[in-house]
Each structure stands twice: as C-alpha cells, then as structure tokens.
Scaffold this active site. Structure first.
Site, PDB file in Angstrom:
ATOM      1  N   SER A  70       0.872  -1.166   0.000  1.00 47.99           N
ATOM      2  CA  SER A  70       0.000   0.000   0.000  1.00 47.99           C
ATOM      3  C   SER A  70       0.910   1.217   0.000  1.00 47.99           C
ATOM      4  O   SER A  70       1.969   1.202   0.624  1.00 47.99           O
ATOM      5  CB  SER A  70      -0.877  -0.025   1.266  1.00 47.99           C
ATOM      6  OG  SER A  70      -2.114   0.580   1.048  1.00 47.99           O
ATOM      7  N   ARG A  71       0.491   2.267  -0.730  1.00 50.34           N
ATOM      8  CA  ARG A  71       1.371   3.420  -0.875  1.00 50.34           C
ATOM      9  C   ARG A  71       1.551   4.185   0.427  1.00 50.34           C
ATOM     10  O   ARG A  71       2.626   4.703   0.722  1.00 50.34           O
ATOM     11  CB  ARG A  71       0.831   4.365  -1.952  1.00 50.34           C
ATOM     12  CG  ARG A  71       0.731   3.742  -3.328  1.00 50.34           C
ATOM     13  CD  ARG A  71      -0.183   4.542  -4.203  1.00 50.34           C
ATOM     14  NE  ARG A  71      -1.456   4.809  -3.527  1.00 50.34           N
ATOM     15  CZ  ARG A  71      -2.397   5.623  -3.970  1.00 50.34           C
ATOM     16  NH1 ARG A  71      -2.231   6.274  -5.088  1.00 50.34           N
ATOM     17  NH2 ARG A  71      -3.513   5.784  -3.284  1.00 50.34           N
ATOM     18  N   LYS A 101     -14.819  -6.569  -5.390  1.00 56.31           N
ATOM     19  CA  LYS A 101     -15.790  -6.132  -6.388  1.00 56.31           C
ATOM     20  C   LYS A 101     -15.633  -4.625  -6.611  1.00 56.31           C
ATOM     21  O   LYS A 101     -15.258  -3.936  -5.669  1.00 56.31           O
ATOM     22  CB  LYS A 101     -17.223  -6.466  -5.980  1.00 56.31           C
ATOM     23  CG  LYS A 101     -17.626  -6.068  -4.580  1.00 56.31           C
ATOM     24  CD  LYS A 101     -17.927  -4.699  -4.142  1.00 56.31           C
ATOM     25  CE  LYS A 101     -18.561  -3.661  -4.926  1.00 56.31           C
ATOM     26  NZ  LYS A 101     -18.915  -2.468  -4.078  1.00 56.31           N
TER      27      LYS A 101
HETATM   28  P1  NAP Z   1     -10.400   3.036  -0.218  1.00 60.14           P
HETATM   29  O1  NAP Z   1     -10.301   2.890   1.266  1.00 60.14           O
HETATM   30  O2  NAP Z   1     -10.649   4.391  -0.787  1.00 60.14           O
HETATM   31  O3  NAP Z   1      -9.151   2.437  -0.983  1.00 60.14           O
HETATM   32  C1  NAP Z   1      -8.415   1.326  -0.561  1.00 60.14           C
HETATM   33  C2  NAP Z   1      -6.931   1.635  -0.625  1.00 60.14           C
HETATM   34  O4  NAP Z   1      -6.479   1.501  -1.978  1.00 60.14           O
HETATM   35  C3  NAP Z   1      -6.579   3.059  -0.257  1.00 60.14           C
HETATM   36  O5  NAP Z   1      -6.503   3.252   1.109  1.00 60.14           O
HETATM   37  C4  NAP Z   1      -5.253   3.253  -0.962  1.00 60.14           C
HETATM   38  O6  NAP Z   1      -4.180   2.866  -0.092  1.00 60.14           O
HETATM   39  C5  NAP Z   1      -5.327   2.297  -2.143  1.00 60.14           C
HETATM   40  N1  NAP Z   1      -5.438   3.081  -3.372  1.00 60.14           N
HETATM   41  C6  NAP Z   1      -6.313   4.068  -3.636  1.00 60.14           C
HETATM   42  N2  NAP Z   1      -6.109   4.588  -4.844  1.00 60.14           N
HETATM   43  C7  NAP Z   1      -5.071   3.924  -5.362  1.00 60.14           C
HETATM   44  C8  NAP Z   1      -4.374   4.018  -6.581  1.00 60.14           C
HETATM   45  N3  NAP Z   1      -4.701   4.923  -7.508  1.00 60.14           N
HETATM   46  N4  NAP Z   1      -3.333   3.183  -6.801  1.00 60.14           N
HETATM   47  C9  NAP Z   1      -2.997   2.263  -5.865  1.00 60.14           C
HETATM   48  N5  NAP Z   1      -3.611   2.152  -4.684  1.00 60.14           N
HETATM   49  C10 NAP Z   1      -4.645   2.954  -4.437  1.00 60.14           C
HETATM   50  O7  NAP Z   1     -11.568   2.101  -0.778  1.00 60.14           O
HETATM   51  P2  NAP Z   1     -12.382   0.930  -0.097  1.00 60.14           P
HETATM   52  O8  NAP Z   1     -13.635   1.482   0.461  1.00 60.14           O
HETATM   53  O9  NAP Z   1     -11.514   0.097   0.771  1.00 60.14           O
HETATM   54  O10 NAP Z   1     -12.809   0.123  -1.420  1.00 60.14           O
HETATM   55  C11 NAP Z   1     -11.875  -0.588  -2.182  1.00 60.14           C
HETATM   56  C12 NAP Z   1     -12.622  -1.616  -3.006  1.00 60.14           C
HETATM   57  O11 NAP Z   1     -13.388  -2.454  -2.124  1.00 60.14           O
HETATM   58  C13 NAP Z   1     -13.622  -0.980  -3.985  1.00 60.14           C
HETATM   59  O12 NAP Z   1     -13.633  -1.689  -5.182  1.00 60.14           O
HETATM   60  C14 NAP Z   1     -14.964  -1.136  -3.257  1.00 60.14           C
HETATM   61  O13 NAP Z   1     -16.046  -1.254  -4.176  1.00 60.14           O
HETATM   62  C15 NAP Z   1     -14.739  -2.431  -2.518  1.00 60.14           C
HETATM   63  N6  NAP Z   1     -15.581  -2.558  -1.317  1.00 60.14           N
HETATM   64  C16 NAP Z   1     -15.655  -1.547  -0.409  1.00 60.14           C
HETATM   65  C17 NAP Z   1     -16.518  -1.673   0.693  1.00 60.14           C
HETATM   66  C18 NAP Z   1     -16.617  -0.600   1.745  1.00 60.14           C
HETATM   67  O14 NAP Z   1     -17.505  -0.709   2.635  1.00 60.14           O
HETATM   68  N7  NAP Z   1     -15.778   0.403   1.767  1.00 60.14           N
HETATM   69  C19 NAP Z   1     -17.279  -2.830   0.853  1.00 60.14           C
HETATM   70  C20 NAP Z   1     -17.133  -3.852  -0.050  1.00 60.14           C
HETATM   71  C21 NAP Z   1     -16.285  -3.718  -1.136  1.00 60.14           C
HETATM   72  P3  NAP Z   1      -2.740   3.589  -0.225  1.00 60.14           P
HETATM   73  O15 NAP Z   1      -3.003   5.056  -0.382  1.00 60.14           O
HETATM   74  O16 NAP Z   1      -2.047   3.220   1.036  1.00 60.14           O
HETATM   75  O17 NAP Z   1      -2.129   2.991  -1.468  1.00 60.14           O
END
Ligand code: NAP
Length: 311
Positions: free
Chosen positions: A37-38, A91
């Site tokens: 993770s970045r 997903k």
């Molecule tokens: P998030 O917290 O915004 O993103 C997850 C992590 O991905 C970020 O903390 C970031 O970590 C990394 N990231 C973000 N942009 C990036 C990029 N351009 N390149 C590389 N790494 C990147 O999102 P999330 O809510 O966990 O959701 C992630 C996925 O899980 C989505 O597809 C979503 O549909 C799915 N999901 C989410 C939930 C929910 O309740 N949130 C539930 C089920 C499924 P770093 O900055 O440390 O790299």
C-alpha cells in the site's frame, strides 16, 4: 482444509481493514505474510509501497488479494498473475468488462486461480433464496430492487467513486445486481436505464434500471446515494407462491410472509473459504454478469443532470 497458502493483501484502506484482515486472520488456510500500500502498513507482516515491489521481494507468496479501487485492479492483477500468483479481486472485478475477460485468459495461461469476488453473494439470505426460487422458477412474476444509502456516510472523502471506472452509485448498486444474478434462475437483460449525473462528477449519484428476465418478468432497480439516515438495501421477488423479501443487503429473509432463520452474517470469511477451495481444486470463479449490467446501463442509459455534488 488442506494446503496453507502464503497470502499478500494489496490496497490497505477501508475494506481491507474492516473485513479482509479479520477474515484472513480467522482462516487457517491462509497465512498473511505481506501487504502493499502506498501510504499504509499492517503490523506483523512485511510491507511494500506497491505490488511490483512486493512481487519482486516475495517470490514465495502463493496468492494476492486486491483491495484497491477498481481503476487500478487490472494492472495489479496482471502483474500478480504473470508472476504465477492466485488472485482474488474485490468487487467490481475491473473498471471495464473487457479487462476481466483478459485477466481470465491470463489466469488460465498461467495455471492460476482467479476469483472475482462478490461479497453480497455470500450474504446469508442468498443461497436459501436461490434454492427457493429454483423450485418456483415458473412462478416468478417481477423483481424490485431498492438500494439506497447516504454517500457521505458510506464513502467519506473517497474521490475514486466519482472518476471514470469508479461506478458512482453502482459501486453499492452492483452488490444488488450480484445478488439478483445469483438468485434468479433466469438470465437478466438490460432494456433501459436513467443515470442521474451531478454536474461535477463523471459517475452517477442515482440510477434506475429496467431489465427483463428471460421468463418475461420485469426486473427493476432503483439506486440512490442521496438517501438517509437509514439505508434501504432491499430486494423483493413476487411469485405465484408468495413474495420473497430480502432486507438489509441479505441479512434478513422472509418468504410468503414467514421470516426464515438464515444464521449469522459471515460474508468475508465465506469469500476466503471459497478462494481457498478454488485454489485447492485448481479452478476459477469469474462471473461478470453484474458488471455487464452496469456497463450496459452506461451504454444504454439516458443521462439526466442534477445539482453539483460539491466534491
Ligand atoms: P479506499 O479505502 O478508498 O481504498 C483502498 C486503498 O487503496 C486506499 O486506502 C489506498 O491505499 C489504495 N489506493 C487508492 N487509490 C489507489 C491508486 N490509484 N493506486 C494504488 N492504490 C490505491 O476504498 P475501499 O472502500 O476500501 O474500497 C476498495 C474496493 O473495495 C472498492 O472496489 C470497493 O467497491 C470495494 N468494497 C468496499 C466496501 C466498503 O464498505 N468500503 C465494501 C465492499 C467492497 P494507499 O493510499 O495506502 O495505497
């Protein structure tokens, strides 16, 4: 449980911390050895800034689970598969349908498991619903989906949801579509859609889908991110044998007016059990139908502009 597989998680954000890490800790078939993770790290394992650094330093890893937003899923999955790793995708499995087909082919070529996970399909109400509807396939008359929540509560500060490939309101809506395409014994085709687009975003804040099942039953879905404070994650299937009602995203089920005991929720533990079984049996599970319906809505939908979201 047979083998124990060395696993890495990529993209340590909300869903990785809320669900993946606890589910992996409770699953004896996987040993979490590294994360990439970045900006984040996980205690007790080796940490890398990105998947390329992880793959270069950790040749013994068997599998990776990709939890970053969908726009970066393809490049990460491709790198992992080409390194011979089994891959689990959060997903939606990609930012486009063609990306997922390409990954499926690469996985086959490398003899790797590819699991395009749909966590809502692991909700407790889903399999009992699927079984009951299979027995009553000829009696299904209509399907109504209402998937409404407050985007500011569920996606605080997330910018990727508003960018191309981020799906907007389809990010939660696709969960409902993953359930519908699993429980119905008929295929579902999109006939029309309305996408409500804020003037300052690339993805919709609300959508209506008009679909039809192959037995002729209408399947209608309303997704709205301007809803609150109590979420509505409901699916109703009208049949000649009574109404099947799923509530709370599949945590509650009633059939023909009777509440059904479906046990406790265990979506993510079930996903990792399934990933483990897929690896053991050298198979993949890649069903793009929910993503295809979303893609069809973008392809076929009428756009209606609404107020700026104010990102
Ligand atoms: P998030 O917290 O915004 O993103 C997850 C992590 O991905 C970020 O903390 C970031 O970590 C990394 N990231 C973000 N942009 C990036 C990029 N351009 N390149 C590389 N790494 C990147 O999102 P999330 O809510 O966990 O959701 C992630 C996925 O899980 C989505 O597809 C979503 O549909 C799915 N999901 C989410 C939930 C929910 O309740 N949130 C539930 C089920 C499924 P770093 O900055 O440390 O790299």
């Amino acid at each position: 449980m047979k083998g124990v597989y060395k696993l890495a998680v990529v993209g340590i954000g909300k869903i990785a911390r809320d669900q993946h890490l606890p589910a992996i800790a409770a699953q004896p078939g996987f040993e979490l050895v590294a994360c990439a993770s970045r900006n984040a790290s996980v205690d007790g394992v080796r940490n890398y800034p990105d998947i390329d650094a992880l793959l270069a330093a950790e040749p013994a890893i068997d599998a990776v689970s990709l939890c970053a937003p969908p726009q970066v899923r393809y490049a990460q999955a491709l790198a992992a598969l080409e390194a011979g790793k089994h891959v689990m995708l959060e997903k939606p499995p990609g930012a486009s349908v063609s990306e997922v087909a390409a990954l499926d082919e690469v996985a086959r070529a490398h003899g790797c498991t590819l699991f395009a996970s749909w966590h809502s399909r692991a909700a407790s109400a889903v399999e009992p619903s699927r079984e009951w509807l299979a027995k009553n396939a000829g009696a299904i008359r209509s399907v109504e989906v209402r998937w409404k929540e407050d985007v500011r509560r569920w996606h605080p500060g997330q910018q990727w949801i508003w960018e191309p490939g981020g799906l907007g309101v389809f990010d939660p809506g696709i969960n409902a579509l993953s359930i519908v395409t699993r429980i119905l014994p008929h295929e579902v085709a999109l006939r029309g859609a309305t996408l409500t687009m804020p003037s300052d975003t690339s993805t919709p804040i609300a959508a209506q889908l008009d679909c039809i099942a192959t037995n002729g039953a209408p399947v209608r879905a309303v997704f709205d991110w301007r809803h609150g404070p109590v979420e509505e994650w409901d699916i109703d299937v009208e049949t000649d044998a009574g109404r099947l009602s799923m509530r709370e995203g599949g945590k509650r089920l009633s059939i023909a007016g009777k509440d059904i005991d479906i046990g406790r929720e265990r979506e993510y533990p079930a996903l990792y059990e399934h990933f483990h079984a897929l690896i053991e049996t050298k198979t993949s599970d890649v069903d793009v139908r929910p993503l295809r319906l979303v893609a069809d809505a973008f392809l076929n939908g009428r756009r209606v502009e609404t107020d700026a979201f104010g990102r």
